[in-house]
Design an enzyme around this catalytic site. Structure first.
Site, PDB file in Angstrom:
ATOM      1  N   GLU A 186       0.828  -1.206   0.000  1.00  0.00           N
ATOM      2  CA  GLU A 186       0.000   0.000   0.000  1.00  0.00           C
ATOM      3  C   GLU A 186       0.861   1.253   0.000  1.00  0.00           C
ATOM      4  O   GLU A 186       1.977   1.260   0.545  1.00  0.00           O
ATOM      5  CB  GLU A 186      -0.937   0.047   1.224  1.00  0.00           C
ATOM      6  CG  GLU A 186      -2.202  -0.753   1.062  1.00  0.00           C
ATOM      7  CD  GLU A 186      -2.229  -1.977   1.953  1.00  0.00           C
ATOM      8  OE1 GLU A 186      -3.252  -2.664   1.970  1.00  0.00           O
ATOM      9  OE2 GLU A 186      -1.212  -2.241   2.617  1.00  0.00           O
ATOM     10  N   THR A 187       0.325   2.292  -0.618  1.00  0.00           N
ATOM     11  CA  THR A 187       0.906   3.632  -0.595  1.00  0.00           C
ATOM     12  C   THR A 187      -0.176   4.596  -0.146  1.00  0.00           C
ATOM     13  O   THR A 187      -1.311   4.526  -0.617  1.00  0.00           O
ATOM     14  CB  THR A 187       1.423   4.043  -1.985  1.00  0.00           C
ATOM     15  OG1 THR A 187       2.490   3.169  -2.368  1.00  0.00           O
ATOM     16  CG2 THR A 187       1.929   5.473  -1.989  1.00  0.00           C
TER      17      THR A 187
END
Length: 312
Positions: free
Chosen positions: A58-59
């Protein structure tokens, strides 16, 4: 620096970013998270491309909050799509925003996510930071008609290795759907391999989203842990995730359903990522009253491992 590169950078924005290892108290463990600060001006497509560039599970993109008094708004992207909610981005972002302020023993933050408002508390002992958040949505069990033999085939296990005690596969969500798949023990867990194509054929969908596989057992490596877990999300471009807070949030429903803890507050440590060489520890707390979950919390450590400038 060449004139061409200087011109290219002049027409882009320079944005700060940091990488945190989440659900671990030391670097190069836990689940890495990229956090892009000052994300104003990025549209959905740009955020998705940047998340694919980082290529982490995830970012996070940090934006100004809509309401005064809230710490920030945040959007969460996997390499494949946006999520309304996720646990390790919440913990990592809370710690990162706390790192940017005045150091205190305890900070309370409210983060605006697609799922709603998420209240976080960040505490510190020396250099270690621990963040805990209230689940914005309690776990909900959904219908799931796929039999355990099919799940076993998709995970490369025998049907006899699926389930322990009274635990059987179920479909749960606390914002992101997961099939919680109990397996016999650590040996079966270590041998699990998710066939992405087969999983996509048999896994249930919730609002058009394929539920991911959350494999767990009661046998653990850490003596103080209650469960050992692995999470596979090939549909999201994540072959395996080393620590998954949203899955632990959904899993709270399975724990309550099968183990039926009595009234009061119950704490469970969940270990994950060990097979990947990224040991992680997630703290799950469940409050039970009248035979139902009334509240739950996810917590863990986070440490900064890198920082830099993104030209996008």
């Amino acid at each position: 620096m060449s004139a061409t590169l200087r011109r290219a950078r002049s027409v882009t924005s320079a944005r700060r970013y940091a990488v945190y290892d989440v659900f671990a108290d030391q670097v190069l463990a836990g689940n890495p998270l990229a956090i892009v600060f000052d994300a104003d001006g990025l549209d959905d497509g740009a955020m998705q491309k940047i998340a694919k560039e980082f290529n982490l599970s995830e970012t996070v993109f940090v934006l100004p909050p809509e309401a005064p008094g809230h710490a920030a708004a945040m959007r969460i992207f996997t390499p494949g799509r946006e999520l309304p909610f996720a646990g390790h981005p919440t913990v990592g972002t809370a710690v990162a925003l706390s790192d940017g302020g005045q150091p205190t023993d305890l900070s309370i933050l409210v983060l605006e996510q697609k799922i709603g408002l998420v209240r976080c508390a960040v505490s510190r002992e020396g250099d270690a930071a621990f963040a805990e958040f209230d689940l914005p949505r309690l776990p909900e069990r959904l219908d799931c008609e796929v039999d355990k033999a099919s799940f076993a085939a998709a995970l490369g296990l025998g049907a006899h290795e699926i389930g322990f005690e009274n635990h059987v596969p179920q479909l749960w969500t606390a914002g992101v759907p997961y099939v919680t798949v109990p397996v016999a023990g650590l040996d079966a867990s270590a041998r699990a391999r998710c066939d992405g194509a087969l999983w996509a054929e048999i896994a249930p969908q919730v609002d058009g989203i394929i539920a991911d596989a959350y494999v767990y057992c009661r046998e653990t490596v850490g003596h103080d842990c209650a469960f050992h877990a692995r999470m596979f999300a090939p549909y999201l471009g994540i072959p395996e995730d080393p620590a998954t807070g949203s899955a632990a949030a959904a899993f709270a429903g399975a724990i309550h359903h099968f183990d039926q803890p009595g009234a009061g507050s119950h704490r469970y440590w969940i270990e994950q990522g060990i097979e990947m060489g990224r040991p992680s520890r997630i703290r799950l707390e469940i409050d039970v009253e009248g035979g139902a979950i009334t509240a739950a919390r996810i917590g863990g450590h986070a440490v900064k491992v890198a920082e830099g400038t993104l030209f996008a």
